[in-house]
Scaffold this active site. Structure first.
Site, mmCIF file in Angstrom:
data_model
loop_
_atom_site.group_PDB
_atom_site.id
_atom_site.type_symbol
_atom_site.label_atom_id
_atom_site.label_comp_id
_atom_site.label_asym_id
_atom_site.label_seq_id
_atom_site.Cartn_x
_atom_site.Cartn_y
_atom_site.Cartn_z
ATOM 1 N N LYS A 148 0.858 -1.190 0.000
ATOM 2 C CA LYS A 148 0.000 0.000 0.000
ATOM 3 C C LYS A 148 0.895 1.241 0.000
ATOM 4 C CE LYS A 148 -4.002 1.900 2.513
ATOM 5 N NZ LYS A 148 -4.950 1.676 3.633
ATOM 6 N N SER A 165 -9.824 1.646 2.584
ATOM 7 C CA SER A 165 -8.969 2.445 1.742
ATOM 8 C C SER A 165 -7.893 1.639 1.014
ATOM 9 C CB SER A 165 -8.281 3.522 2.585
ATOM 10 O OG SER A 165 -7.421 2.935 3.537
ATOM 11 N N SER A 188 -10.006 -0.680 6.781
ATOM 12 C CA SER A 188 -9.419 -0.540 5.443
ATOM 13 C C SER A 188 -8.696 -1.748 4.875
ATOM 14 C CB SER A 188 -8.468 0.645 5.407
ATOM 15 O OG SER A 188 -9.204 1.830 5.313
HETATM 16 N N1 GLN Z 1 -13.305 3.807 6.073
HETATM 17 C C1 GLN Z 1 -12.705 4.225 7.295
HETATM 18 C C2 GLN Z 1 -12.427 5.695 7.250
HETATM 19 O O1 GLN Z 1 -12.638 6.287 6.227
HETATM 20 C C3 GLN Z 1 -11.493 3.406 7.601
HETATM 21 C C4 GLN Z 1 -10.253 3.905 7.008
HETATM 22 C C5 GLN Z 1 -9.079 3.018 7.322
HETATM 23 O O2 GLN Z 1 -9.225 1.977 7.920
HETATM 24 N N2 GLN Z 1 -7.909 3.508 6.982
HETATM 25 O O3 GLN Z 1 -12.008 6.257 8.219
#
Ligand code: GLN
Length: 476
Positions: A79, A154, A178
């Site tokens: 990532k 994400s 994410s």
């Molecule tokens: N979807 C969640 C957010 O937008 C989780 C993001 C993540 O785990 N980095 O905060």
């Protein structure tokens, strides 16, 4: 085995390398060729790295000499918020578009030691804020299962790269879901380890009390192999757990699985997905596992607490991106102009929204009403889960309320997007390990979309969560 090399799991590739059925270079080339072919349509990778000939040769030499490291010679995707020395690491933000990592993250060092190879850096929501990868400054990633839909976020790039076989496995980061949520939407396995199991040194910080790096893989066994390679105490991250204080968890022959029926029955959960979940539970029961009903009444407040704490930490962590110390630098007439311009130009709209929200909930006059209350909710959630774990080994619910949605369906409505995280955020708020594993598919508008079952285990019980995932794979 007749399938193409890039479709191998870690276990299959490690076996094939040792059986001399393929070389490290052939495995690399198969992944790289697939990535070159398919990435223009999927946008899973933001950059494909050149082959590191020395690393490929070194891995081959180790295998020839009988090295048994499962990750030796295995091409992985990273990532774009995990540092690999000398490579650009942008967190999919214009702010860091030109930023080069000056050191390896601890996970990178550990993977390099294990002999793993890095194919490239994968797309994500900017700074890992989002549930669809639509918030990337470099365009969204498409779901390989149905390119008209989001891959989740994400870590959507990592998930798509694994699901489309553009790598053997990948790393992602999980602050509120994410890793698990994109794994569910693309039909793969994603593990969010216990907070502190994996070092955050060299991970671009989002919510420091919530973030964990973890694997996205084609099987639970692969996820376990990657997790084993990256976990462990790190003097460079004071929150990492000294494993001596965590005795190995006893793995029961058959699991007792807690089901929070009220949570699963709530509005907003797709009935078709609920049916797949119920069928999966029946299969687990038929395989000899026990289901018990549990109550998690506070879980309905978890999302609200998360969306106070997480932006608060974001506003602090992203303060360093000011056009002076790191990242995009725009120059105005005054120093204040410099800050304002750099941040206005460098950050996307979701990032700005969270910084504003976070600054607000931490501001004097509001910190007690919002931040401290949300922080207190974490303790209440921990206690609620501790009570539940007196009755069961793991807790199961669906990873997401519905299958992958279409582009644009939620990106204009932040709250609708936030609701995607309703099942995943509690594991981050409490620090508990959690995993998503494919449980089947739902039919939507002619497409068969994968959905995931989610298991939470108690603190330090990562192997229990992995065991539950393996049981689903067997029972499926
Ligand atoms: N979807 C969640 C957010 O937008 C989780 C993001 C993540 O785990 N980095 O905060």
């Amino acid at each position: 085995m007749t399938k193409p090399l890039n479709e191998y799991t870690i276990v299959e590739a490690a076996r094939a390398l040792r059986a001399r059925e393929c070389t490290v270079l052939e495995l690399w080339d198969a992944c790289r060729t697939a990535a070159e072919e398919k990435n223009p349509a999927l946008n899973a990778y933001l950059e494909l790295f050149d082959a590191d000939d020395a690393a490929i040769a070194a891995a081959q030499k180790r295998i020839d000499a009988g090295d048994t490291s499962m990750l030796c010679g295995i091409p992985l995707a990273m990532k774009d918020n995990i540092l690999v020395e000398g490579k650009t690491v942008s967190a999919a933000s214009k702010m860091l578009e030109q930023y080069r990592a000056t050191y390896d993250a601890t996970v990178t060092t550990r993977l390099k030691k294990a002999g793993a190879l890095f194919l490239g850096r994968t797309n994500m929501d900017e700074f890992a804020m989002g549930s669809s990868t639509e918030h990337s400054a470099f365009g969204p990633t498409r779901n390989p299962v149905d390119p008209s839909r989001i891959p989740g976020g994400s870590s959507g790039g990592s998930a798509a790269a694994v699901a489309a076989h553009l790598c053997i496995a990948a790393l992602g980061s999980d602050t509120g879901g994410s890793i698990r949520q994109p794994a569910a939407h693309t039909g793969i396995v994603g593990l969010k380890p216990t907070y502190g199991a994996v070092s955050r040194n060299g991970l671009i910080a989002l919510g420091s009390s919530l973030d964990q790096i973890g694997p996205l893989a084609k099987s639970a066994e692969d996820a376990e192999i990657l997790f084993a390679a990256i976990r462990g105490h790190d003097p460079l991250d004071g929150t990492t757990i000294d494993e001596a204080t965590y005795p190995p968890v006893a793995l029961p022959e058959k699991l007792t699985i807690g089901i929070p029926r009220a949570l699963i029955g709530q509005d907003g959960v797709d009935p078709a997905l609920r049916t797949v979940f119920t069928e999966t539970l029946s299969k687990l029961e038929a395989a000899g596992h026990t289901l018990v009903d549990i109550e998690l009444p506070m879980s309905s407040s978890a999302l609200a607490a998360y969306y106070v704490i997480m932006p608060a930490e974001v506003s602090a962590n992203l303060a360093r991106l000011d056009g002076m110390r790191y990242g995009h630098a725009a120059r105005g007439k005054t120093l204040l102009d410099d800050y304002l311009l750099s941040r206005t130009e460098g950050f996307g709209s979701e990032t700005k929204r969270r910084i504003l929200l976070g600054t607000f909930v931490l501001s004097s006059g509001y910190i007690d009403a919002y931040y401290r209350k949300a922080d207190a909710a974490r303790e209440v959630l921990r206690a609620e889960y501790a009570r539940a774990f007196a009755q069961c080994d793991v807790i199961a619910f669906p990873t997401t309320p519905s299958a992958a949605f279409r582009f644009g369906e939620k990106s204009g409505d932040p709250v609708a997007m936030y609701l995607e995280d309703v099942f995943t955020v509690t594991a981050n708020l409490t620090g508990m390990p959690a995993i998503s594993v494919p449980m089947g598919a739902v039919e939507t508008e002619g497409a068969r979309l994968p959905v995931g079952i989610h298991f939470t285990a108690s603190h330090g019980g990562d192997t229990l969560a992995l065991l539950a995932a393996r049981e689903v794979e067997t029972a499926r």
